[in-house]
Design a protein around this motif. Structure first.
Motif, PDB file in Angstrom:
ATOM      1  N   ALA A  82       1.681  -7.364  -6.613  1.00 48.69           N
ATOM      2  CA  ALA A  82       1.609  -6.336  -7.656  1.00 48.69           C
ATOM      3  C   ALA A  82       0.433  -6.561  -8.600  1.00 48.69           C
ATOM      4  CB  ALA A  82       2.917  -6.304  -8.446  1.00 48.69           C
ATOM      5  N   MET A  83      -0.033  -7.801  -8.713  1.00 47.67           N
ATOM      6  CA  MET A  83      -1.173  -8.087  -9.592  1.00 47.67           C
ATOM      7  C   MET A  83      -2.464  -7.490  -9.059  1.00 47.67           C
ATOM      8  SD  MET A  83      -0.579 -12.037 -10.834  1.00 47.67           S
ATOM      9  CE  MET A  83      -0.509 -12.735  -9.171  1.00 47.67           C
ATOM     10  N   PHE A  84      -2.507  -7.189  -7.766  1.00 47.87           N
ATOM     11  CA  PHE A  84      -3.756  -6.776  -7.125  1.00 47.87           C
ATOM     12  C   PHE A  84      -3.703  -5.362  -6.557  1.00 47.87           C
ATOM     13  CE2 PHE A  84      -3.031 -11.325  -6.729  1.00 47.87           C
ATOM     14  CZ  PHE A  84      -4.155 -11.847  -7.365  1.00 47.87           C
ATOM     15  N   ASN A  85      -2.560  -4.700  -6.706  1.00 56.00           N
ATOM     16  CA  ASN A  85      -2.403  -3.354  -6.161  1.00 56.00           C
ATOM     17  C   ASN A  85      -1.893  -2.430  -7.254  1.00 56.00           C
ATOM     18  OD1 ASN A  85      -2.706  -3.510  -2.959  1.00 56.00           O
ATOM     19  ND2 ASN A  85      -1.742  -5.394  -3.670  1.00 56.00           N
ATOM     20  N   PRO A  86      -2.800  -1.681  -7.897  1.00 58.01           N
ATOM     21  CA  PRO A  86      -2.410  -0.800  -8.999  1.00 58.01           C
ATOM     22  C   PRO A  86      -1.297   0.150  -8.595  1.00 58.01           C
ATOM     23  CG  PRO A  86      -4.802  -0.924  -8.818  1.00 58.01           C
ATOM     24  CD  PRO A  86      -4.249  -1.624  -7.604  1.00 58.01           C
ATOM     25  N   GLY A  87      -0.384   0.362  -9.527  1.00 54.35           N
ATOM     26  CA  GLY A  87       0.739   1.263  -9.269  1.00 54.35           C
ATOM     27  C   GLY A  87       1.957   0.583  -8.713  1.00 54.35           C
ATOM     28  N   THR A  88       1.858  -0.707  -8.407  1.00 53.52           N
ATOM     29  CA  THR A  88       3.012  -1.453  -7.917  1.00 53.52           C
ATOM     30  C   THR A  88       3.514  -2.397  -9.001  1.00 53.52           C
ATOM     31  OG1 THR A  88       1.696  -3.277  -7.011  1.00 53.52           O
ATOM     32  CG2 THR A  88       2.100  -1.392  -5.574  1.00 53.52           C
ATOM     33  N   THR A  89       4.751  -2.836  -8.836  1.00 54.61           N
ATOM     34  CA  THR A  89       5.358  -3.819  -9.728  1.00 54.61           C
ATOM     35  C   THR A  89       6.014  -4.896  -8.879  1.00 54.61           C
ATOM     36  OG1 THR A  89       7.527  -2.739  -9.782  1.00 54.61           O
ATOM     37  CG2 THR A  89       5.883  -2.005 -11.409  1.00 54.61           C
ATOM     38  N   PRO A  90       6.240  -6.083  -9.436  1.00 52.72           N
ATOM     39  CA  PRO A  90       6.942  -7.105  -8.651  1.00 52.72           C
ATOM     40  C   PRO A  90       8.295  -6.621  -8.143  1.00 52.72           C
ATOM     41  CG  PRO A  90       5.907  -8.105 -10.560  1.00 52.72           C
ATOM     42  CD  PRO A  90       5.751  -6.627 -10.721  1.00 52.72           C
ATOM     43  N   ASP A  91       9.050  -5.946  -8.989  1.00 54.93           N
ATOM     44  CA  ASP A  91      10.358  -5.443  -8.546  1.00 54.93           C
ATOM     45  C   ASP A  91      10.206  -4.407  -7.440  1.00 54.93           C
ATOM     46  OD1 ASP A  91      11.707  -7.068 -10.310  1.00 54.93           O
ATOM     47  OD2 ASP A  91      12.063  -5.489 -11.794  1.00 54.93           O
ATOM     48  N   HIS A 120       0.811  -1.211   0.000  1.00 58.02           N
ATOM     49  CA  HIS A 120       0.000   0.000   0.000  1.00 58.02           C
ATOM     50  C   HIS A 120       0.849   1.268   0.000  1.00 58.02           C
ATOM     51  CE1 HIS A 120      -3.050  -2.986   1.353  1.00 58.02           C
ATOM     52  NE2 HIS A 120      -3.705  -2.355   0.412  1.00 58.02           N
ATOM     53  N   GLY A 121       2.128   1.123  -0.397  1.00 59.81           N
ATOM     54  CA  GLY A 121       2.925   2.275  -0.781  1.00 59.81           C
ATOM     55  C   GLY A 121       3.500   3.126   0.312  1.00 59.81           C
ATOM     56  N   VAL A 122       3.564   2.629   1.546  1.00 56.61           N
ATOM     57  CA  VAL A 122       4.094   3.467   2.626  1.00 56.61           C
ATOM     58  C   VAL A 122       5.545   3.847   2.356  1.00 56.61           C
ATOM     59  CG1 VAL A 122       4.632   3.572   5.087  1.00 56.61           C
ATOM     60  CG2 VAL A 122       2.467   2.566   4.328  1.00 56.61           C
ATOM     61  N   PHE A 123       6.375   2.891   1.936  1.00 57.49           N
ATOM     62  CA  PHE A 123       7.770   3.221   1.622  1.00 57.49           C
ATOM     63  C   PHE A 123       7.874   4.127   0.395  1.00 57.49           C
ATOM     64  CE2 PHE A 123       9.467  -0.656   4.001  1.00 57.49           C
ATOM     65  CZ  PHE A 123      10.107   0.109   4.964  1.00 57.49           C
TER      66      PHE A 123
END
Length: 312
Positions: free
Chosen positions: A218-227, A187-190
């Motif tokens: 990453a498949m379920f949280n838009p804006g994220t990537t596996p890396d 959820h992008g805290v970092f």
């Protein structure tokens, strides 16, 4: 050479143990041990620990009443600050916050860090089901990031039914640490606060072992990537409390960034024979990755807590 810095050491002052008794609660079904500063320093001397970073363990200080939780948090943090003031080379402290009273938590975090000069704050892995990626924490993360505060994450009992004969510290605590760490990263805290320094208890639970599986978030949280998920998980620091074993250390050392593994004792909750066994394993371990982490006992923690480096 100066002794160890123990980033995972608990305190149970009389006021806190009374609150636990009055509310009929324990740390997830684990018996509440006795504690005193003298008992702590005796253990530390025997274990080669120079400084213990003190924190309140689960279940924290909130037992249903916001005002009472705020008062208890203030009282404990004042107690810790006085203890550290008297012997700053022997103790440090992570301030306890009255979560899930989020307004009260922000106020107490600012007071403890700015006025009491706490070495950081302790957050439980969940506060009545609120995990660390929950938007309710956003104002708190902002204040902590502004101060570059060190955050020590200790597990709490998850909102699930406890298995019969298995107190939460045995099984559920490592699970809940893992759960909140992934929640925080996914959820992008970092991403919003890249300079946060967060220590996960007990080698991060299952995180090092299963980190690559977790990149599927990453498949379920838009804006994220596996890396990006993997990079976020590697930002964490990890302590060795109850986790220095021939099977856990290879996974931890393969995953953690150099300088991100710190010594932890889990005193006084961990039985003495457990602590001694984990300490022996940590000292004698020469398996995969050992050469990457020569700084577990002290130097890695000195980088997080410069006052202790200056004192050595």
């Amino acid at each position: 050479m100066p002794g160890r810095i123990d980033v995972h050491q608990h305190l149970l002052p009389a006021r806190y143990t009374k609150a636990l008794e009055d509310n009929g609660v324990t740390a997830g079904g684990w018996p509440t041990p006795s504690w005193s500063p003298g008992a702590a320093t005796t253990m530390m001397d025997a274990a080669g620990i120079a400084t213990g970073m003190l924190s309140i363990s689960a279940p924290g200080v909130h037992f249903g009443d916001d005002a009472a939780a705020r008062d208890l948090a203030r009282e404990i943090n004042d107690f810790q600050a006085e203890l550290v003031k008297d012997v700053p080379d022997r103790f440090g402290h992570f301030a306890v916050l009255p979560l899930p009273d989020f307004d009260g938590a922000v106020t107490e975090a600012v007071r403890a860090l700015d006025d009491l000069h706490a070495d950081g704050v302790v957050l439980l892995s969940n506060a009545r089901g609120h995990y660390l990626g929950d938007p309710a924490y956003e104002t708190l993360w902002t204040e902590l990031a502004t101060r570059r505060a060190v955050v020590f994450v200790h597990p709490a009992e998850p909102p699930i039914t406890r298995l019969d004969g298995l107190p939460s510290p045995l099984l559920d605590f490592p699970f809940d640490t893992t759960r909140t760490a992934l929640d925080l990263v996914a959820h992008g805290v970092f991403d919003r606060y890249p300079d946060l320094r967060i220590i996960l208890s007990h080698a991060g639970g299952f995180l090092p072992f299963a980190a690559h599986r977790f990149t599927g978030a990453a498949m379920f949280n838009p804006g994220t990537t596996p890396d990006g998920i993997l990079a976020g998980l590697r930002k964490f620091y990890f302590d060795t409390a109850l986790s220095a074993t021939p099977t856990a250390l290879p996974s931890l050392y393969a995953f953690a960034e150099p300088g991100h593994v710190l010594y932890g004792s889990d005193f006084p909750f961990a039985p003495a024979e457990w602590r001694a066994g984990f300490d022996r394993n940590l000292t004698t371990y020469a398996g995969p990755g050992a050469d990457r982490f020569p700084d577990v006992d002290r130097v890695a923690a000195e980088r997080l807590f410069p006052r202790l480096a200056n004192a050595s």
